[in-house]
Design a protein around this motif. Structure first.
Motif, PDB file in Angstrom:
ATOM      1  N   TRP B 130      -4.140 -79.683  53.765  1.00 43.09           N
ATOM      2  CA  TRP B 130      -4.449 -79.678  55.226  1.00 43.09           C
ATOM      3  C   TRP B 130      -3.089 -79.982  55.942  1.00 43.09           C
ATOM      4  CZ3 TRP B 130      -9.923 -82.517  55.939  1.00 43.09           C
ATOM      5  CH2 TRP B 130     -10.801 -81.738  55.231  1.00 43.09           C
ATOM      6  N   GLY B 131      -2.747 -79.006  57.077  1.00 42.03           N
ATOM      7  CA  GLY B 131      -1.536 -79.265  57.536  1.00 42.03           C
ATOM      8  C   GLY B 131      -1.051 -80.623  58.362  1.00 42.03           C
ATOM      9  N   ASN B 132      -1.884 -80.707  59.360  1.00 41.83           N
ATOM     10  CA  ASN B 132      -1.854 -81.899  60.382  1.00 41.83           C
ATOM     11  C   ASN B 132      -2.957 -82.654  60.856  1.00 41.83           C
ATOM     12  OD1 ASN B 132      -0.603 -83.697  62.128  1.00 41.83           O
ATOM     13  ND2 ASN B 132       0.085 -82.342  63.479  1.00 41.83           N
ATOM     14  N   PRO B 133      -3.677 -83.003  59.997  1.00 43.78           N
ATOM     15  CA  PRO B 133      -5.083 -83.662  60.451  1.00 43.78           C
ATOM     16  C   PRO B 133      -4.913 -84.440  61.838  1.00 43.78           C
ATOM     17  CG  PRO B 133      -4.589 -84.325  58.122  1.00 43.78           C
ATOM     18  CD  PRO B 133      -3.496 -83.449  58.551  1.00 43.78           C
ATOM     19  N   GLU B 134      -3.993 -85.582  61.477  1.00 48.32           N
ATOM     20  CA  GLU B 134      -3.812 -86.335  62.910  1.00 48.32           C
ATOM     21  C   GLU B 134      -3.630 -85.477  64.023  1.00 48.32           C
ATOM     22  OE1 GLU B 134      -1.925 -86.748  60.102  1.00 48.32           O
ATOM     23  OE2 GLU B 134      -2.872 -88.605  59.001  1.00 48.32           O
ATOM     24  N   GLY B 135      -2.835 -84.432  64.010  1.00 48.35           N
ATOM     25  CA  GLY B 135      -2.747 -83.573  65.186  1.00 48.35           C
ATOM     26  C   GLY B 135      -4.023 -82.951  65.714  1.00 48.35           C
ATOM     27  N   ALA B 136      -4.809 -82.541  64.871  1.00 48.46           N
ATOM     28  CA  ALA B 136      -6.106 -81.862  64.973  1.00 48.46           C
ATOM     29  C   ALA B 136      -6.867 -82.865  65.873  1.00 48.46           C
ATOM     30  CB  ALA B 136      -6.815 -81.284  63.759  1.00 48.46           C
ATOM     31  N   MET B 137      -6.884 -84.074  65.503  1.00 52.22           N
ATOM     32  CA  MET B 137      -7.884 -85.053  66.124  1.00 52.22           C
ATOM     33  C   MET B 137      -7.438 -85.261  67.760  1.00 52.22           C
ATOM     34  SD  MET B 137      -8.528 -88.035  63.216  1.00 52.22           S
ATOM     35  CE  MET B 137      -8.389 -87.612  61.498  1.00 52.22           C
ATOM     36  N   HIS B 138      -6.470 -84.722  68.195  1.00 57.40           N
ATOM     37  CA  HIS B 138      -6.266 -84.760  69.538  1.00 57.40           C
ATOM     38  C   HIS B 138      -6.790 -83.454  70.281  1.00 57.40           C
ATOM     39  CE1 HIS B 138      -4.044 -88.705  69.475  1.00 57.40           C
ATOM     40  NE2 HIS B 138      -3.233 -87.894  68.331  1.00 57.40           N
ATOM     41  N   GLU B 139      -7.110 -82.534  69.487  1.00 55.09           N
ATOM     42  CA  GLU B 139      -7.604 -81.257  69.892  1.00 55.09           C
ATOM     43  C   GLU B 139      -9.092 -81.134  70.393  1.00 55.09           C
ATOM     44  OE1 GLU B 139      -5.585 -77.791  68.895  1.00 55.09           O
ATOM     45  OE2 GLU B 139      -4.067 -78.925  67.661  1.00 55.09           O
ATOM     46  N   GLY B 140      -9.587 -80.874  71.292  1.00 58.56           N
ATOM     47  CA  GLY B 140     -11.063 -80.598  71.680  1.00 58.56           C
ATOM     48  C   GLY B 140     -11.628 -79.511  70.683  1.00 58.56           C
ATOM     49  N   ASP B 141     -10.984 -78.233  70.620  1.00 60.96           N
ATOM     50  CA  ASP B 141     -11.558 -77.523  69.798  1.00 60.96           C
ATOM     51  C   ASP B 141     -11.804 -77.905  68.133  1.00 60.96           C
ATOM     52  OD1 ASP B 141     -11.781 -75.647  71.488  1.00 60.96           O
ATOM     53  OD2 ASP B 141      -9.711 -74.642  71.088  1.00 60.96           O
ATOM     54  N   PHE B 142     -10.809 -78.897  67.845  1.00 63.21           N
ATOM     55  CA  PHE B 142     -11.184 -79.456  66.302  1.00 63.21           C
ATOM     56  C   PHE B 142     -12.468 -80.168  66.359  1.00 63.21           C
ATOM     57  CE2 PHE B 142     -10.956 -83.244  63.603  1.00 63.21           C
ATOM     58  CZ  PHE B 142     -10.948 -82.580  62.264  1.00 63.21           C
ATOM     59  N   TRP B 143     -12.741 -80.900  67.240  1.00 66.97           N
ATOM     60  CA  TRP B 143     -13.778 -81.685  67.182  1.00 66.97           C
ATOM     61  C   TRP B 143     -15.254 -80.781  67.477  1.00 66.97           C
ATOM     62  CZ3 TRP B 143     -13.362 -85.800  65.111  1.00 66.97           C
ATOM     63  CH2 TRP B 143     -12.131 -86.593  65.252  1.00 66.97           C
TER      64      TRP B 143
END
Lengths: 67, 212
Positions: B130-143
């Motif tokens: 998984w590339g950048n899970p910490e970064g994903a957690m700042h994105e509304g679409d990820f949630w």
């Protein structure tokens, strides 16, 4: 030797209890050779972080940032 | 919980700790959020969830004197909330609206799609990096993806997963609340994590990171 299914079970249980020394050794042996399970192990940690962040409102904070 | 009450009555400073618990707005707010997330996914309705959480919090705080600390209060609030949710679901069922809430028929499953006969990953199911899970957690679409993946879990699995990871109850508390053994619980958590992992990988991480 452990197969991948057993390894994923142990990784899941490691979130609930301390694994025994023998379990930890067998895990280590397996993931030295298996990148899939190595990734799985890291992802279990991420999954917990994400679930806890979500429960505490990380999604709402992310949306605020987007606007 | 019994233990907590015993401890509280045995400790001289319990009274002052209780007072600080009630004025700890940061803790109460984060507790409210955790409970609301849980109730929303159980009830599929944010407003019903809000009502249930409010009632549970008020019910628990009325008795706040009996609590030795945060953990005991959380356990108590959750116990009340669980009953409120069950009541609400029963009412809904009477109105024949609950048919889509349960996914129990999928509860029995094997993972033959994921693993071969010897229990090793099928070639196309092997977990990727998984590339950048910490970064994903700042994105509304990820949630939004995360929530959709949770909603796709079978009902029982979702419930214990959320009790463990949203409310952060420990294994014994969950087993007592749901009436299952630790090995049942471990099986359910294992399945829910395998499914969630797969869903997040397919729906988010394998699709490549999105531009900020």
């Amino acid at each position: 030797m452990l197969n991948c299914k057993n390894v994923t079970r142990l990784y899941s249980e490691s979130q609930e209890r301390q694994l025994t020394l023998q379990e930890r050794m067998s895990l280590k042996m397996h993931v030295m050779m298996c990148s899939g399970c190595r990734n799985f192990g890291k992802q279990m940690v991420t999954l917990r972080q994400a679930a806890r962040a979500y429960a505490k409102g990380a999604d709402e904070r992310a949306d605020k940032k987007d606007k | 919980m019994n233990k907590a009450i015993t401890v509280a009555s045995g400790v001289g400073s319990a009274e002052s700790e209780n007072t600080s618990l009630l004025s700890d707005t940061e803790f109460l707010e984060s507790l409210r959020r955790q409970m609301h997330k849980f109730a929303t996914l159980q009830l599929s309705d944010s407003h019903l969830a809000e009502d249930a959480v409010q009632e549970a919090l008020i019910g628990a705080l009325k008795n706040a004197k009996s609590f030795a600390g945060r953990a005991a209060l959380k356990t108590w609030v959750f116990a009340i909330l669980k009953n409120k949710i069950a009541d609400t679901l029963r009412q809904k069922q009477r109105m024949a609206e609950a048919s889509n809430l349960m996914h129990d028929e999928e509860e029995e499953e094997d993972f033959s799609e994921l693993f071969d006969k010897k229990g090793f990953w099928q070639a196309d199911e092997r977990p990727a990096t998984w590339g950048n899970p910490e970064g994903a957690m700042h994105e509304g679409d990820f949630w939004r993806v995360f929530q959709a993946c949770l909603e796709n879990l079978p009902g029982h699995q979702a419930r214990v997963f959320m009790m463990r990871e949203f409310i952060e109850l420990d294994s014994d508390e969950i087993c007592a609340a749901v009436g299952i053994t630790v090995s049942n619980l471990n099986v359910m958590l294992h399945r829910s994590r395998i499914r969630l992992r797969e869903c997040l990988e397919n729906q988010w991480f394998a699709k490549g990171e999105r531009p900020c």
